[in-house]
Motif scaffolding. Structure first.
Motif, PDB file in Angstrom:
ATOM      1  N   SER A   1       7.039  -4.145   6.167  1.00 24.12           N
ATOM      2  CA  SER A   1       8.063  -3.019   6.338  1.00 24.12           C
ATOM      3  C   SER A   1       6.802  -1.501   6.146  1.00 24.12           C
ATOM      4  CB  SER A   1       8.933  -3.356   5.054  1.00 24.12           C
ATOM      5  OG  SER A   1       9.919  -1.940   4.466  1.00 24.12           O
ATOM      6  N   LEU A   2       7.597  -0.407   7.192  1.00 26.88           N
ATOM      7  CA  LEU A   2       7.170   0.826   6.764  1.00 26.88           C
ATOM      8  C   LEU A   2       7.733   1.712   6.355  1.00 26.88           C
ATOM      9  CD1 LEU A   2       4.784   2.304   7.159  1.00 26.88           C
ATOM     10  CD2 LEU A   2       5.542   3.357   9.444  1.00 26.88           C
ATOM     11  N   SER A   3       7.531   2.889   5.123  1.00 30.38           N
ATOM     12  CA  SER A   3       8.991   3.221   4.840  1.00 30.38           C
ATOM     13  C   SER A   3       7.987   4.237   4.719  1.00 30.38           C
ATOM     14  CB  SER A   3       9.737   2.873   3.699  1.00 30.38           C
ATOM     15  OG  SER A   3       8.691   3.231   2.533  1.00 30.38           O
ATOM     16  N   PHE A   4       9.038   5.746   4.573  1.00 32.59           N
ATOM     17  CA  PHE A   4       8.927   7.258   4.573  1.00 32.59           C
ATOM     18  C   PHE A   4       9.906   7.751   3.336  1.00 32.59           C
ATOM     19  CE2 PHE A   4       7.285   6.483   8.515  1.00 32.59           C
ATOM     20  CZ  PHE A   4       6.388   6.857   8.745  1.00 32.59           C
ATOM     21  N   MET A   5       9.493   8.182   1.714  1.00 33.99           N
ATOM     22  CA  MET A   5      10.840   8.046   1.072  1.00 33.99           C
ATOM     23  C   MET A   5      10.741   9.669   1.082  1.00 33.99           C
ATOM     24  SD  MET A   5      11.876   5.253   1.736  1.00 33.99           S
ATOM     25  CE  MET A   5      13.360   5.410  -0.165  1.00 33.99           C
ATOM     26  N   LEU A   6      11.685  10.320   0.440  1.00 38.15           N
ATOM     27  CA  LEU A   6      11.464  11.564  -0.292  1.00 38.15           C
ATOM     28  C   LEU A   6      12.055  10.264  -2.147  1.00 38.15           C
ATOM     29  CD1 LEU A   6      11.047  14.562  -0.954  1.00 38.15           C
ATOM     30  CD2 LEU A   6      13.263  14.976  -0.083  1.00 38.15           C
ATOM     31  N   ASN A   7      11.532  11.173  -3.354  1.00 37.73           N
ATOM     32  CA  ASN A   7      11.829  10.507  -4.490  1.00 37.73           C
ATOM     33  C   ASN A   7      11.619  11.644  -5.072  1.00 37.73           C
ATOM     34  OD1 ASN A   7      11.319   7.575  -3.132  1.00 37.73           O
ATOM     35  ND2 ASN A   7       8.943   7.909  -3.516  1.00 37.73           N
ATOM     36  N   GLY A   8      12.501  11.245  -6.801  1.00 33.88           N
ATOM     37  CA  GLY A   8      12.804  12.040  -7.330  1.00 33.88           C
ATOM     38  C   GLY A   8      12.369  10.876  -9.050  1.00 33.88           C
ATOM     39  N   TRP A   9      11.599  10.992  -9.816  1.00 30.41           N
ATOM     40  CA  TRP A   9      10.986  11.089 -10.859  1.00 30.41           C
ATOM     41  C   TRP A   9      11.404  11.792 -12.026  1.00 30.41           C
ATOM     42  CZ3 TRP A   9      11.006   6.592  -9.564  1.00 30.41           C
ATOM     43  CH2 TRP A   9      10.569   6.103  -8.421  1.00 30.41           C
ATOM     44  N   TYR A  10      12.019  11.522 -13.568  1.00 31.98           N
ATOM     45  CA  TYR A  10      12.299  11.718 -14.627  1.00 31.98           C
ATOM     46  C   TYR A  10      11.203  11.291 -15.346  1.00 31.98           C
ATOM     47  CZ  TYR A  10      14.981  14.315 -17.932  1.00 31.98           C
ATOM     48  OH  TYR A  10      15.132  15.345 -19.423  1.00 31.98           O
ATOM     49  N   ASP A  11      10.713  11.994 -16.101  1.00 40.52           N
ATOM     50  CA  ASP A  11      10.580  11.599 -17.275  1.00 40.52           C
ATOM     51  C   ASP A  11      11.454  11.933 -18.750  1.00 40.52           C
ATOM     52  OD1 ASP A  11       7.652  10.683 -16.112  1.00 40.52           O
ATOM     53  OD2 ASP A  11       6.958  13.315 -17.057  1.00 40.52           O
ATOM     54  N   LEU A  12      11.892  10.350 -19.406  1.00 43.96           N
ATOM     55  CA  LEU A  12      12.954  10.392 -19.805  1.00 43.96           C
ATOM     56  C   LEU A  12      12.046  10.321 -21.409  1.00 43.96           C
ATOM     57  CD1 LEU A  12      15.634   9.112 -20.723  1.00 43.96           C
ATOM     58  CD2 LEU A  12      15.008   6.610 -20.275  1.00 43.96           C
TER      59      LEU A  12
ATOM     60  N   LEU B   1       1.101  -1.223   0.086  1.00 42.82           N
ATOM     61  CA  LEU B   1      -0.502   0.059  -0.295  1.00 42.82           C
ATOM     62  C   LEU B   1       0.826   1.385  -0.119  1.00 42.82           C
ATOM     63  CD1 LEU B   1      -2.723  -1.395   2.777  1.00 42.82           C
ATOM     64  CD2 LEU B   1      -2.599  -0.775   0.468  1.00 42.82           C
ATOM     65  N   ASN B   2       0.486   2.011  -1.140  1.00 41.57           N
ATOM     66  CA  ASN B   2       0.924   3.727  -0.833  1.00 41.57           C
ATOM     67  C   ASN B   2       0.696   4.420  -0.378  1.00 41.57           C
ATOM     68  OD1 ASN B   2       2.758   5.692  -2.202  1.00 41.57           O
ATOM     69  ND2 ASN B   2       3.949   4.175  -2.850  1.00 41.57           N
ATOM     70  N   CYS B   3       0.418   5.440  -0.686  1.00 40.98           N
ATOM     71  CA  CYS B   3       0.162   7.091  -0.348  1.00 40.98           C
ATOM     72  C   CYS B   3       1.071   8.174  -0.317  1.00 40.98           C
ATOM     73  CB  CYS B   3      -0.833   7.048   0.890  1.00 40.98           C
ATOM     74  SG  CYS B   3      -1.668   9.055   0.679  1.00 40.98           S
ATOM     75  N   GLY B   4       0.956   9.144  -0.955  1.00 40.91           N
ATOM     76  CA  GLY B   4       1.994  10.316  -1.443  1.00 40.91           C
ATOM     77  C   GLY B   4       1.053  11.771  -2.202  1.00 40.91           C
ATOM     78  N   GLY B   5       2.363  12.139  -2.175  1.00 37.87           N
ATOM     79  CA  GLY B   5       2.260  13.244  -3.024  1.00 37.87           C
ATOM     80  C   GLY B   5       3.995  14.414  -3.081  1.00 37.87           C
ATOM     81  N   GLY B   6       3.257  15.127  -4.580  1.00 41.20           N
ATOM     82  CA  GLY B   6       4.569  15.385  -4.751  1.00 41.20           C
ATOM     83  C   GLY B   6       4.325  17.352  -5.680  1.00 41.20           C
ATOM     84  N   TYR B   7       4.995  17.325  -6.075  1.00 42.64           N
ATOM     85  CA  TYR B   7       5.441  18.371  -6.683  1.00 42.64           C
ATOM     86  C   TYR B   7       6.116  18.257  -8.319  1.00 42.64           C
ATOM     87  CZ  TYR B   7       5.394  23.569  -8.170  1.00 42.64           C
ATOM     88  OH  TYR B   7       5.922  24.868  -8.637  1.00 42.64           O
ATOM     89  N   GLY B   8       5.211  18.824  -9.356  1.00 41.23           N
ATOM     90  CA  GLY B   8       6.080  18.893 -10.869  1.00 41.23           C
ATOM     91  C   GLY B   8       6.474  19.720 -10.989  1.00 41.23           C
ATOM     92  N   MET B   9       8.185  19.522 -11.092  1.00 40.39           N
ATOM     93  CA  MET B   9       8.850  21.027 -11.443  1.00 40.39           C
ATOM     94  C   MET B   9       9.715  20.940 -12.836  1.00 40.39           C
ATOM     95  SD  MET B   9      11.198  19.326  -8.076  1.00 40.39           S
ATOM     96  CE  MET B   9      11.810  21.148  -8.116  1.00 40.39           C
ATOM     97  N   GLY B  10       8.494  21.490 -13.908  1.00 42.94           N
ATOM     98  CA  GLY B  10       8.948  21.919 -14.801  1.00 42.94           C
ATOM     99  C   GLY B  10       8.146  20.304 -15.965  1.00 42.94           C
ATOM    100  N   ARG B  11       8.383  20.628 -17.322  1.00 41.71           N
ATOM    101  CA  ARG B  11       7.741  19.481 -17.707  1.00 41.71           C
ATOM    102  C   ARG B  11       7.805  17.392 -17.678  1.00 41.71           C
ATOM    103  NH1 ARG B  11       4.725  18.533 -22.430  1.00 41.71           N
ATOM    104  NH2 ARG B  11       5.760  16.748 -23.446  1.00 41.71           N
ATOM    105  N   ASN B  12       9.154  17.697 -17.036  1.00 43.36           N
ATOM    106  CA  ASN B  12       9.866  15.858 -17.570  1.00 43.36           C
ATOM    107  C   ASN B  12      10.600  16.066 -15.661  1.00 43.36           C
ATOM    108  OD1 ASN B  12       9.318  16.289 -19.802  1.00 43.36           O
ATOM    109  ND2 ASN B  12      11.505  15.263 -20.410  1.00 43.36           N
TER     110      ASN B  12
END
Length: 181
Positions: A57-68, A8-19
């Motif tokens: 396992s319970l995790s708290f993560m900060l992630n970066g994703w790039y649209d290639l 199970l996963n829940c999160g939020g984020g912010y798009g920083m530009g197009r990719n």
């Protein structure tokens, strides 16, 4: 040995530009197992017959994703993240028996403990934008922590590894950034 479990996963984020997007997530993983392998149980005349338990396992993560690659409504992405993970071995029982003909098997609680460690994940996937509000995401995540330390019911300490490979599907909701008041 089970190779499937609950994720199970829940999160939020912010798009920083197009990719590029920066996200946080909180994830819960639970895997049950029905085999136990203990390499350092040195009890003469006792054999391990089996075992069972849960890894949580319970995790708290900060992630970066790039649209290639972006083609129309489709995008291929990759990325990863860092954070903290709580790994728990819950109700791990072992079944032991004396090394004699027709032994009586005894079920004993071996470990019920948890440990916080540094965690990381890496992943990749494909998204499809349905409309301005919703995006579908199919992907893969590799998750691991630094080796957690556990204490058995007999007071012995041991380290193990925590890794998981997960196929994921998400629905992303994009919130409007410019609202007229």
């Amino acid at each position: 040995y089970k190779r499937q479990g609950l994720y199970l996963n829940c999160g939020g984020g912010y798009g920083m530009g197009r990719n590029f997007r920066l996200e946080y997530d909180i994830a819960y993983r639970k895997m049950s197992f029905s085999e136990v392998e203990i390499s350092d149980l040195n009890v003469i005349g006792i054999s391990i017959q089996g075992g069972e338990g849960d890894v949580i396992s319970l995790s708290f993560m900060l992630n970066g994703w790039y649209d290639l690659i972006r083609i129309g409504r489709w995008a291929v992405y990759f990325g990863g993240g860092l954070g903290a993970g709580l790994t728990s071995l819950k109700n791990v029982y072992i079944e032991t028996a004396p090394v004699v003909p027709n032994p009586v098997v005894t079920k004993t609680l071996y470990v019920d403990d948890n440990d916080w460690r540094f965690a990381m994940q890496a992943g990749a996937g494909v998204t499809y934008t349905l409309n301005a509000d919703f995006t579908l995401d199919l992907g893969y995540r590799y998750y691991a922590t630094a080796d957690p330390k556990f204490v058995t019911e007999m007071g012995n300490e041991f380290f193990t590894n925590m890794q998981s490979h997960t196929s994921v599907s998400y629905t992303h909701l994009t919130l409007p950034t410019n609202r007229e008041v």
